[in-house]
Design an enzyme around this catalytic site. Sequence first.
Site, mmCIF file in Angstrom:
data_model
loop_
_atom_site.group_PDB
_atom_site.id
_atom_site.type_symbol
_atom_site.label_atom_id
_atom_site.label_comp_id
_atom_site.label_asym_id
_atom_site.label_seq_id
_atom_site.Cartn_x
_atom_site.Cartn_y
_atom_site.Cartn_z
ATOM 1 N N ASP A 95 19.626 -25.877 -14.016
ATOM 2 C CA ASP A 95 20.779 -25.105 -14.486
ATOM 3 C C ASP A 95 20.388 -23.706 -14.967
ATOM 4 O O ASP A 95 21.119 -23.075 -15.715
ATOM 5 C CB ASP A 95 21.507 -25.873 -15.598
ATOM 6 C CG ASP A 95 20.574 -26.184 -16.756
ATOM 7 O OD1 ASP A 95 19.358 -25.968 -16.601
ATOM 8 O OD2 ASP A 95 21.067 -26.625 -17.802
ATOM 9 N N HIS A 148 2.706 -4.934 0.527
ATOM 10 C CA HIS A 148 3.649 -5.540 -0.421
ATOM 11 C C HIS A 148 2.916 -6.408 -1.443
ATOM 12 O O HIS A 148 3.382 -7.499 -1.791
ATOM 13 C CB HIS A 148 4.721 -6.351 0.317
ATOM 14 C CG HIS A 148 5.701 -5.480 1.043
ATOM 15 N ND1 HIS A 148 6.574 -5.950 1.981
ATOM 16 C CD2 HIS A 148 5.929 -4.142 0.967
ATOM 17 C CE1 HIS A 148 7.306 -4.950 2.456
ATOM 18 N NE2 HIS A 148 6.925 -3.837 1.860
ATOM 19 N N ASP A 161 3.383 1.242 -7.264
ATOM 20 C CA ASP A 161 4.669 1.527 -6.607
ATOM 21 C C ASP A 161 5.716 0.827 -7.464
ATOM 22 O O ASP A 161 5.837 -0.403 -7.421
ATOM 23 C CB ASP A 161 4.646 0.980 -5.179
ATOM 24 C CG ASP A 161 5.923 1.289 -4.398
ATOM 25 O OD1 ASP A 161 6.941 1.661 -5.029
ATOM 26 O OD2 ASP A 161 5.896 1.131 -3.163
ATOM 27 N N ASP A 177 12.227 5.179 -6.679
ATOM 28 C CA ASP A 177 11.133 4.539 -5.941
ATOM 29 C C ASP A 177 9.964 5.510 -5.912
ATOM 30 O O ASP A 177 9.988 6.481 -5.158
ATOM 31 C CB ASP A 177 11.647 4.213 -4.518
ATOM 32 C CG ASP A 177 10.656 3.402 -3.705
ATOM 33 O OD1 ASP A 177 9.599 3.031 -4.244
ATOM 34 O OD2 ASP A 177 10.951 3.151 -2.517
ATOM 35 N N HIS A 226 3.251 1.965 8.003
ATOM 36 C CA HIS A 226 4.682 1.973 7.675
ATOM 37 C C HIS A 226 5.297 3.333 7.984
ATOM 38 O O HIS A 226 4.612 4.281 8.359
ATOM 39 C CB HIS A 226 4.923 1.554 6.226
ATOM 40 C CG HIS A 226 4.240 2.415 5.199
ATOM 41 N ND1 HIS A 226 4.754 3.614 4.781
ATOM 42 C CD2 HIS A 226 3.078 2.238 4.507
ATOM 43 C CE1 HIS A 226 3.942 4.130 3.856
ATOM 44 N NE2 HIS A 226 2.918 3.321 3.691
ATOM 45 N N HIS A 241 12.744 6.032 3.544
ATOM 46 C CA HIS A 241 13.973 5.249 3.754
ATOM 47 C C HIS A 241 15.054 5.830 2.867
ATOM 48 O O HIS A 241 14.759 6.476 1.845
ATOM 49 C CB HIS A 241 13.719 3.776 3.409
ATOM 50 C CG HIS A 241 13.042 3.560 2.083
ATOM 51 N ND1 HIS A 241 13.728 3.578 0.890
ATOM 52 C CD2 HIS A 241 11.726 3.379 1.753
ATOM 53 C CE1 HIS A 241 12.869 3.390 -0.099
ATOM 54 N NE2 HIS A 241 11.642 3.275 0.385
ATOM 55 N N HIS A 274 16.051 0.168 -0.531
ATOM 56 C CA HIS A 274 16.126 0.485 0.900
ATOM 57 C C HIS A 274 17.620 0.555 1.186
ATOM 58 O O HIS A 274 18.251 -0.443 1.504
ATOM 59 C CB HIS A 274 15.442 -0.586 1.749
ATOM 60 C CG HIS A 274 13.958 -0.628 1.522
ATOM 61 N ND1 HIS A 274 13.145 -1.604 2.026
ATOM 62 C CD2 HIS A 274 13.137 0.199 0.827
ATOM 63 C CE1 HIS A 274 11.886 -1.374 1.656
ATOM 64 N NE2 HIS A 274 11.866 -0.285 0.925
ATOM 65 N N GLU A 297 7.058 8.999 1.626
ATOM 66 C CA GLU A 297 5.985 8.160 1.108
ATOM 67 C C GLU A 297 4.859 7.892 2.103
ATOM 68 O O GLU A 297 4.613 6.757 2.476
ATOM 69 C CB GLU A 297 6.556 6.832 0.617
ATOM 70 C CG GLU A 297 7.476 6.106 1.600
ATOM 71 C CD GLU A 297 7.927 4.754 1.052
ATOM 72 O OE1 GLU A 297 7.056 3.961 0.661
ATOM 73 O OE2 GLU A 297 9.144 4.494 1.005
ATOM 74 N N TYR A 329 -4.529 3.566 4.385
ATOM 75 C CA TYR A 329 -5.068 2.298 3.902
ATOM 76 C C TYR A 329 -6.256 1.933 4.800
ATOM 77 O O TYR A 329 -6.078 1.649 5.986
ATOM 78 C CB TYR A 329 -3.995 1.205 3.966
ATOM 79 C CG TYR A 329 -2.659 1.686 3.406
ATOM 80 C CD1 TYR A 329 -2.387 1.607 2.038
ATOM 81 C CD2 TYR A 329 -1.704 2.292 4.235
ATOM 82 C CE1 TYR A 329 -1.183 2.088 1.523
ATOM 83 C CE2 TYR A 329 -0.506 2.773 3.736
ATOM 84 C CZ TYR A 329 -0.242 2.672 2.373
ATOM 85 O OH TYR A 329 0.939 3.165 1.880
ATOM 86 N N ARG A 346 -1.057 5.798 -1.531
ATOM 87 C CA ARG A 346 0.293 6.204 -1.126
ATOM 88 C C ARG A 346 0.833 7.141 -2.193
ATOM 89 O O ARG A 346 0.567 6.945 -3.386
ATOM 90 C CB ARG A 346 1.214 4.983 -0.975
ATOM 91 C CG ARG A 346 2.665 5.331 -0.635
ATOM 92 C CD ARG A 346 3.483 4.144 -0.083
ATOM 93 N NE ARG A 346 3.685 3.053 -1.006
ATOM 94 C CZ ARG A 346 3.040 1.900 -0.974
ATOM 95 N NH1 ARG A 346 2.126 1.689 -0.046
ATOM 96 N NH2 ARG A 346 3.293 0.944 -1.857
ATOM 97 N N GLU A 351 4.557 8.690 -3.193
ATOM 98 C CA GLU A 351 5.974 8.511 -2.844
ATOM 99 C C GLU A 351 6.867 9.228 -3.843
ATOM 100 O O GLU A 351 6.746 9.027 -5.055
ATOM 101 C CB GLU A 351 6.318 7.013 -2.852
ATOM 102 C CG GLU A 351 7.802 6.730 -2.621
ATOM 103 C CD GLU A 351 8.112 5.246 -2.433
ATOM 104 O OE1 GLU A 351 7.395 4.409 -3.003
ATOM 105 O OE2 GLU A 351 9.078 4.942 -1.715
HETATM 106 N N1 GLY Z 1 8.885 0.072 -3.034
HETATM 107 C C1 GLY Z 1 9.297 -0.201 -1.733
HETATM 108 C C2 GLY Z 1 9.091 0.947 -0.870
HETATM 109 O O1 GLY Z 1 8.357 1.852 -1.220
HETATM 110 O O2 GLY Z 1 9.685 1.063 0.163
HETATM 111 MN MN MN Z 2 9.885 3.379 -0.754
HETATM 112 MN MN MN Z 3 7.968 2.381 -3.192
#
Ligand code: GLY
Ligand code: MN
Ligand code: MN
Length: 442
Positions: free
Chosen positions: A42, A245, A262, A273, A352, A356, A363, A386, A390, A408, A410
Amino acid sequence: MKALTGLSAAEFARRRKQLMRMAGNDAILVLPAAPERVRSHDTHWPFRQDSDFWYLSGFPEPEAVLVLVPGRRHGETLLFCRERDPERESWDGPRAGQEGAVADYGMDDAYPIEDLDEILPGLLEGRSRVYYHFGRDADFDLKLIGWVRHVRAQVRQGKQPPHEFLELGHLLHELRLFKSKDELKLMQRAADISVQAHQAAYHAARPGIREYELQADVERVFRANDAWPAYGSIVGAGSNACVLHYRANTATARNGDLVLIDAGAEYRGYASDITRTFPVNGRFSPAQRALHDLVGQAQQAALAKAQPGVPYEAGHVAAVETLTEGLLKLGLLKGSLQKNLAEGSYRRFYRHKTGHWLGLDVHDVGEYRIDGESRLLEPGMAFTIEPGLYVSADDTSVSEKWRGIGIRTEDDVVITADGHRMLTDGLARSADEIEEAMSAGR
Ligand code: GLY
Ligand code: MN
Ligand code: MN
């Protein structure tokens, strides 16, 4: 009690009007609220309202359905929601009830959610087109089909069932893609909170710190500002930064490691983000700095394409060209620039895309391509930039000094009439700025 939306009732009304105008007077639009999801027995996962439902209502409760009936004389904006219930409210907190839905949320009319089965067929009747998110909630899909069948069964009595079923996202997500002035204020606030959160991490970092300790420092700033994580925070030390991820956030950051964070705040429903990668001991090694600089150059190259009238994809193409050129210079790639670009060899180190859309969802919704072509940027569109690199810890094809480095950078931007505005500008970004920010906190 009205939910804190950060927006005026007029803004929600304007959105509904605009959507109804796009749908036309022979349409009906049906949007269920997000369901509550059981975590175990619950206890439930924290409730997060469905972004489309929120965008049009600002109504915070589950077990609700928004129905828009353009041109309906007795009210166009209807909400089905839970009735007041003192016993339940003493456990779970106050409900708006039907009165609150009208008084506080600008609905033309409101009904108990239990009456949906009885009332909805009558609303569908005579409307030729139904806008709805098919396939998002299988239980609700079946209910809607049931209501349509109910009307169809009465055709001989002269009832007119709807005969076109359309994807609501086509209209609604095009609206959501363009952020209003007031939405951008909330997004700026979300970005400011995230900037402050990343600064807290710069200041807390020291060799031996656990990834989850840094996560706690970041998320403390979110909560202290009435915000939440907009997505699961990623805190990856050393080669954990190469796991795109990464979520475990349990390892120790050792002297000489880079840490990739991130993490972004969600404020009043709007996401930010941000990613930064910094040396846990406050000083980049030459190899770390070389790759960090290259990622920064790629980000600058993409940023230069953040202009109205430029195809969205141009930013990614520019970032990829810059990364490829830099990787060749540093010796991580070999051969001619042309050949490497043609073969997409950068993908070994960059798997990647460069960004986005950003908004109520991290996203966010909105088409990236129209008729097979990258769409052109327009004022009000918000997105991330971003780029990253890597290098796998066991990539023996590159010099040892590069192995296990993941970086990265971003940031969040919005397109303006004459270029762009960076929402996350206040946060140290280059290697020099980061070293300075880190030493300032010691
Ligand atoms: N934190 C998810 C992305 O950077 O797309
Ligand atoms: Mn992002
Ligand atoms: Mn991100």
